[in-house]
Design a protein around this motif. Structure first.
Motif, PDB file in Angstrom:
ATOM      1  N   UNK A 153       0.671  -1.237   0.126  1.00  0.00           N
ATOM      2  CA  UNK A 153       0.203  -0.449   0.251  1.00  0.00           C
ATOM      3  C   UNK A 153       0.900   1.099  -0.159  1.00  0.00           C
ATOM      4  N   UNK A 154       2.607   1.005  -0.022  1.00  0.00           N
ATOM      5  CA  UNK A 154       2.823   2.604   0.086  1.00  0.00           C
ATOM      6  C   UNK A 154       2.716   3.134   1.644  1.00  0.00           C
ATOM      7  N   UNK A 155       1.833   2.444   2.664  1.00  0.00           N
ATOM      8  CA  UNK A 155       1.630   3.217   3.777  1.00  0.00           C
ATOM      9  C   UNK A 155       3.048   2.774   4.989  1.00  0.00           C
ATOM     10  N   UNK A 156       2.406   4.101   5.536  1.00  0.00           N
ATOM     11  CA  UNK A 156       3.759   4.381   7.110  1.00  0.00           C
ATOM     12  C   UNK A 156       2.756   3.543   8.307  1.00  0.00           C
ATOM     13  N   UNK A 169      -7.097   2.002  10.291  1.00  0.00           N
ATOM     14  CA  UNK A 169      -8.003   0.940  10.840  1.00  0.00           C
ATOM     15  C   UNK A 169      -8.353   1.401  12.506  1.00  0.00           C
ATOM     16  N   UNK A 170      -7.565   2.040  13.227  1.00  0.00           N
ATOM     17  CA  UNK A 170      -8.001   2.334  14.098  1.00  0.00           C
ATOM     18  C   UNK A 170      -7.679   1.896  15.609  1.00  0.00           C
ATOM     19  N   UNK A 197      -6.529  -6.019   8.673  1.00  0.00           N
ATOM     20  CA  UNK A 197      -7.171  -6.677   7.296  1.00  0.00           C
ATOM     21  C   UNK A 197      -7.935  -6.228   6.023  1.00  0.00           C
ATOM     22  N   UNK A 198      -9.398  -5.703   6.891  1.00  0.00           N
ATOM     23  CA  UNK A 198     -10.044  -5.230   6.844  1.00  0.00           C
ATOM     24  C   UNK A 198      -9.298  -3.735   6.067  1.00  0.00           C
ATOM     25  N   UNK A 199      -8.517  -3.349   6.934  1.00  0.00           N
ATOM     26  CA  UNK A 199      -7.988  -1.362   6.596  1.00  0.00           C
ATOM     27  C   UNK A 199      -7.242  -1.727   4.975  1.00  0.00           C
ATOM     28  N   UNK A 200      -6.405  -2.915   4.961  1.00  0.00           N
ATOM     29  CA  UNK A 200      -5.399  -3.555   4.333  1.00  0.00           C
ATOM     30  C   UNK A 200      -6.508  -3.920   2.818  1.00  0.00           C
ATOM     31  N   UNK A 201      -6.874  -4.123   3.106  1.00  0.00           N
ATOM     32  CA  UNK A 201      -7.512  -5.209   2.515  1.00  0.00           C
ATOM     33  C   UNK A 201      -6.645  -6.919   1.946  1.00  0.00           C
ATOM     34  N   UNK A 202      -6.167  -7.435   3.017  1.00  0.00           N
ATOM     35  CA  UNK A 202      -5.466  -7.908   2.388  1.00  0.00           C
ATOM     36  C   UNK A 202      -5.475  -9.180   3.807  1.00  0.00           C
TER      37      UNK A 202
END
Length: 74
Positions: free
Chosen positions: A24-27, A35-36, A61-66
């Motif tokens: 995702x190239x996220x920090x 994600x909370x 998982x929900x936030x990342x879609x993985x």
């Protein structure tokens, strides 16, 4: 790598989490915001120092879609 099954699961989850964040190239801060889940909790999971509970894994998982759970093959 260790022979303890639980440690292998934690390490595999940490690897999948890091790969999903990189994809995702996220920090960690961005994942935390989306994600909370607290940054500290994510950092501990990435280091293999924490065993995230099921709700935490589900939120990540929900936030990342993985899928993060490594499965039975570990």
């Amino acid at each position: 790598m260790t022979d303890h099954h639980g440690a292998r699961v934690a390490q595999a989850l940490a690897g999948k989490l890091q790969a999903a964040i990189d994809n995702k190239d996220w920090s960690v801060a961005e994942l935390s915001r989306r994600s909370g889940v607290a940054r500290y909790t994510i950092a501990k999971a990435l280091a293999g120092e924490a065993w995230p509970d099921l709700l935490t894994i589900a939120n990540l998982e929900q936030a990342l879609g993985a899928d993060l759970w490594p499965g039975r093959g570990v």
